[in-house]
Scaffold this motif. Structure first.
Motif, PDB file in Angstrom:
ATOM      1  N   TYR A  33       3.989 -14.234   3.833  1.00  0.00           N
ATOM      2  CA  TYR A  33       5.212 -13.544   4.238  1.00  0.00           C
ATOM      3  C   TYR A  33       5.795 -14.186   5.494  1.00  0.00           C
ATOM      4  CZ  TYR A  33       2.861  -9.877   1.491  1.00  0.00           C
ATOM      5  OH  TYR A  33       2.191  -9.173   0.508  1.00  0.00           O
ATOM      6  N   TYR A  35       8.492 -13.082   8.560  1.00  0.00           N
ATOM      7  CA  TYR A  35       9.270 -12.034   9.205  1.00  0.00           C
ATOM      8  C   TYR A  35       9.879 -12.605  10.478  1.00  0.00           C
ATOM      9  CZ  TYR A  35       6.597  -8.757   6.300  1.00  0.00           C
ATOM     10  OH  TYR A  35       6.014  -8.085   5.250  1.00  0.00           O
ATOM     11  N   GLY A  42      11.316  -3.988  14.982  1.00  0.00           N
ATOM     12  CA  GLY A  42      10.319  -4.153  13.940  1.00  0.00           C
ATOM     13  C   GLY A  42      10.433  -5.500  13.258  1.00  0.00           C
ATOM     14  N   PRO A  43       9.381  -5.916  12.564  1.00  0.00           N
ATOM     15  CA  PRO A  43       9.456  -7.164  11.797  1.00  0.00           C
ATOM     16  C   PRO A  43      10.528  -7.061  10.714  1.00  0.00           C
ATOM     17  CG  PRO A  43       7.173  -6.426  12.045  1.00  0.00           C
ATOM     18  CD  PRO A  43       8.044  -5.297  12.488  1.00  0.00           C
ATOM     19  N   PHE A  45      12.099  -8.450   7.461  1.00  0.00           N
ATOM     20  CA  PHE A  45      11.661  -9.243   6.314  1.00  0.00           C
ATOM     21  C   PHE A  45      12.608 -10.415   6.077  1.00  0.00           C
ATOM     22  CE2 PHE A  45       9.894 -10.158   2.236  1.00  0.00           C
ATOM     23  CZ  PHE A  45      10.959 -10.461   1.416  1.00  0.00           C
ATOM     24  N   ARG A  91       7.333 -14.670  12.585  1.00  0.00           N
ATOM     25  CA  ARG A  91       5.939 -14.342  12.296  1.00  0.00           C
ATOM     26  C   ARG A  91       5.630 -14.603  10.834  1.00  0.00           C
ATOM     27  NH1 ARG A  91       4.227 -10.822  16.786  1.00  0.00           N
ATOM     28  NH2 ARG A  91       2.172 -11.267  15.957  1.00  0.00           N
ATOM     29  N   LEU A 105      -2.184  -6.981   5.523  1.00  0.00           N
ATOM     30  CA  LEU A 105      -1.640  -8.233   6.029  1.00  0.00           C
ATOM     31  C   LEU A 105      -2.410  -8.704   7.247  1.00  0.00           C
ATOM     32  CD1 LEU A 105       0.713  -7.844   4.083  1.00  0.00           C
ATOM     33  CD2 LEU A 105       2.266  -8.378   5.952  1.00  0.00           C
ATOM     34  N   PHE A 107      -1.735 -11.232  10.372  1.00  0.00           N
ATOM     35  CA  PHE A 107      -0.593 -11.864  11.014  1.00  0.00           C
ATOM     36  C   PHE A 107      -1.018 -13.063  11.852  1.00  0.00           C
ATOM     37  CE2 PHE A 107       3.181  -9.319  10.371  1.00  0.00           C
ATOM     38  CZ  PHE A 107       2.664  -8.145   9.856  1.00  0.00           C
TER      39      PHE A 107
ATOM     40  N   TYR B  33       0.909   1.257  -1.133  1.00  0.00           N
ATOM     41  CA  TYR B  33       0.083   1.376   0.071  1.00  0.00           C
ATOM     42  C   TYR B  33       0.996   1.616   1.273  1.00  0.00           C
ATOM     43  CZ  TYR B  33      -2.972  -1.260  -3.039  1.00  0.00           C
ATOM     44  OH  TYR B  33      -3.676  -1.700  -4.126  1.00  0.00           O
ATOM     45  N   PHE B  35       0.904   1.775   5.670  1.00  0.00           N
ATOM     46  CA  PHE B  35       0.143   1.288   6.811  1.00  0.00           C
ATOM     47  C   PHE B  35       0.803   1.733   8.109  1.00  0.00           C
ATOM     48  CE2 PHE B  35      -2.127  -2.002   4.355  1.00  0.00           C
ATOM     49  CZ  PHE B  35      -1.274  -2.177   3.277  1.00  0.00           C
ATOM     50  N   TYR B  37       0.748  -0.062  11.888  1.00  0.00           N
ATOM     51  CA  TYR B  37       0.332  -1.180  12.717  1.00  0.00           C
ATOM     52  C   TYR B  37       0.691  -0.884  14.165  1.00  0.00           C
ATOM     53  CZ  TYR B  37      -0.804  -4.539   9.011  1.00  0.00           C
ATOM     54  OH  TYR B  37      -1.392  -5.199   7.955  1.00  0.00           O
ATOM     55  N   GLN B  39       1.392  -2.656  17.937  1.00  0.00           N
ATOM     56  CA  GLN B  39       1.718  -3.913  18.607  1.00  0.00           C
ATOM     57  C   GLN B  39       1.762  -3.694  20.112  1.00  0.00           C
ATOM     58  OE1 GLN B  39       5.637  -5.888  17.997  1.00  0.00           O
ATOM     59  NE2 GLN B  39       4.459  -7.713  17.505  1.00  0.00           N
ATOM     60  N   MET B  45      -0.341  -8.030  16.126  1.00  0.00           N
ATOM     61  CA  MET B  45      -0.156  -6.947  15.161  1.00  0.00           C
ATOM     62  C   MET B  45      -1.543  -6.481  14.741  1.00  0.00           C
ATOM     63  SD  MET B  45       3.047  -6.191  14.516  1.00  0.00           S
ATOM     64  CE  MET B  45       3.392  -5.717  12.831  1.00  0.00           C
ATOM     65  N   LEU B  47      -3.823  -3.667  12.711  1.00  0.00           N
ATOM     66  CA  LEU B  47      -3.821  -2.591  11.717  1.00  0.00           C
ATOM     67  C   LEU B  47      -4.541  -1.375  12.284  1.00  0.00           C
ATOM     68  CD1 LEU B  47      -3.231  -1.632   8.819  1.00  0.00           C
ATOM     69  CD2 LEU B  47      -5.470  -2.542   8.188  1.00  0.00           C
ATOM     70  N   ARG B  50      -4.599   2.681   6.994  1.00  0.00           N
ATOM     71  CA  ARG B  50      -3.902   2.462   5.735  1.00  0.00           C
ATOM     72  C   ARG B  50      -4.178   3.623   4.790  1.00  0.00           C
ATOM     73  NH1 ARG B  50      -6.749   0.145   1.423  1.00  0.00           N
ATOM     74  NH2 ARG B  50      -5.066  -1.244   0.791  1.00  0.00           N
ATOM     75  N   GLU B  52      -3.712   4.737   0.534  1.00  0.00           N
ATOM     76  CA  GLU B  52      -3.348   4.401  -0.830  1.00  0.00           C
ATOM     77  C   GLU B  52      -2.703   5.624  -1.462  1.00  0.00           C
ATOM     78  OE1 GLU B  52      -7.232   1.675  -0.601  1.00  0.00           O
ATOM     79  OE2 GLU B  52      -7.110   3.055  -2.289  1.00  0.00           O
ATOM     80  N   PHE B  91       4.363   0.497  14.176  1.00  0.00           N
ATOM     81  CA  PHE B  91       5.197   0.227  13.021  1.00  0.00           C
ATOM     82  C   PHE B  91       4.571   0.810  11.769  1.00  0.00           C
ATOM     83  CE2 PHE B  91       8.089  -2.460  15.185  1.00  0.00           C
ATOM     84  CZ  PHE B  91       7.373  -3.224  16.073  1.00  0.00           C
ATOM     85  N   MET B  95       3.768  -1.214   1.213  1.00  0.00           N
ATOM     86  CA  MET B  95       3.493  -2.345   0.333  1.00  0.00           C
ATOM     87  C   MET B  95       3.535  -1.907  -1.123  1.00  0.00           C
ATOM     88  SD  MET B  95       0.185  -4.837  -0.095  1.00  0.00           S
ATOM     89  CE  MET B  95       0.581  -6.086   1.113  1.00  0.00           C
ATOM     90  N   MET B 102       6.163  -6.313   1.056  1.00  0.00           N
ATOM     91  CA  MET B 102       5.747  -5.515   2.221  1.00  0.00           C
ATOM     92  C   MET B 102       6.911  -5.422   3.196  1.00  0.00           C
ATOM     93  SD  MET B 102       2.673  -4.477   3.800  1.00  0.00           S
ATOM     94  CE  MET B 102       1.973  -4.244   5.426  1.00  0.00           C
ATOM     95  N   ARG B 103       7.284  -4.157   3.554  1.00  0.00           N
ATOM     96  CA  ARG B 103       8.398  -3.942   4.469  1.00  0.00           C
ATOM     97  C   ARG B 103       7.966  -3.036   5.618  1.00  0.00           C
ATOM     98  NH1 ARG B 103      13.126  -6.225   1.749  1.00  0.00           N
ATOM     99  NH2 ARG B 103      12.063  -7.318   0.055  1.00  0.00           N
ATOM    100  N   PHE B 104       8.621  -3.246   6.766  1.00  0.00           N
ATOM    101  CA  PHE B 104       8.273  -2.503   7.977  1.00  0.00           C
ATOM    102  C   PHE B 104       9.432  -1.631   8.440  1.00  0.00           C
ATOM    103  CE2 PHE B 104       4.260  -4.326   9.457  1.00  0.00           C
ATOM    104  CZ  PHE B 104       4.152  -5.404   8.604  1.00  0.00           C
ATOM    105  N   GLY B 105       9.091  -0.570   9.167  1.00  0.00           N
ATOM    106  CA  GLY B 105      10.090   0.212   9.862  1.00  0.00           C
ATOM    107  C   GLY B 105      10.465  -0.440  11.180  1.00  0.00           C
ATOM    108  N   GLY B 107      10.086   0.743  14.156  1.00  0.00           N
ATOM    109  CA  GLY B 107       9.095   0.940  15.207  1.00  0.00           C
ATOM    110  C   GLY B 107       9.367   2.137  16.101  1.00  0.00           C
TER     111      GLY B 107
END
Lengths: 116, 114
Positions: A33, A35, A42-43, A45, A91, A105, A107, B33, B35, B37, B39, B45, B47, B50, B52, B91, B95, B102-105, B107
């Protein structure tokens, strides 16, 4: 390798120059990936690969950005004719990508790009 | 593609208290999934936890636990007995296991005050 490796760690370039950012994922990881992350955000995409196939490049901001992973391992993100707004942390992350149980993931430390 | 929303840009909590960070997501998938994270200022980053989607039981990792509400598409993180070292950006991420997307918010910046 032991972790996801990105190089260079820092890159300073002049506006208009091309840059190539490298990512070496964890050996055997299927998914890779890219980012972009601005400070305090935030990361964002950009794109990702399963093996050598680019699955989704909808996050690439414009056609100056491209990525490849020709042998399903190392990947390169290329930015042509850089602009100041491209400055950010880029990243890379990788994951096993083979199914459920412990999917997550890993990183890299990122490449901090500064375009002057 | 799925989207992830974190509606709290910043939060603070007193040391030893409990804080909850919110996350909602949008997807048409039934299995996926989720997650959280962390930071820290080092920008690593890390984890935290997580979940499921097919598991009804909420995940827990020591002082960290989640409240997973599948019908509401909500996935909040609870930090108990907050410590100064918990100060960081957090964050939420989603997934899709069918294509590994895989996408992130955006934060939440959490500050733990002494």
């Amino acid at each position: 390798g032991a972790g996801v490796s990105q190089s260079p760690r820092y890159k300073v370039t002049k506006r208009g120059q091309d840059v190539a950012l490298r990512c070496d994922p964890i050996s055997g990881h299927v998914s890779l990936y890219w980012y972009r992350q601005a400070l305090g955000q935030g990361p964002e995409f950009l794109t990702y690969f399963n093996y050598e196939a680019q699955q989704d490049k909808s996050g690439l901001p414009n056609d100056r950005f491209s990525a490849e992973r020709p042998e399903g391992s190392i990947s390169t993100l290329t930015i042509q004719r850089t602009e100041q707004r491209d400055s950010a942390m880029y990243r890379c992350a990788s994951s096993l990508g083979t199914g459920p149980t412990n999917e997550k993931l890993f990183f890299g430390s990122g490449t901090q790009l500064s375009v002057l | 593609a799925q989207t992830v929303t974190q509606s709290q840009p910043e939060m603070s909590v007193q040391e030893a208290e409990t804080v909850t960070l919110s996350c909602t997501y949008d997807t048409s998938e039934n299995n996926y999934y989720l997650f959280w994270y962390k930071q820290p200022p080092s920008r690593q980053m890390i984890l935290v936890i997580r979940q499921e989607a097919y598991k009804q039981q909420n995940a827990t990792e020591n002082r960290f636990s989640v409240n997973f509400q599948k019908a509401a598409k909500s996935f909040s993180l609870k930090i108990s007995d907050s410590q100064l070292g918990d100060t960081a950006m957090y964050f939420c991420a989603f997934m899709n296991p069918y294509n590994n997307d895989m996408r992130f918010g955006a934060g939440t910046r959490l500050t733990v005050k002494p």
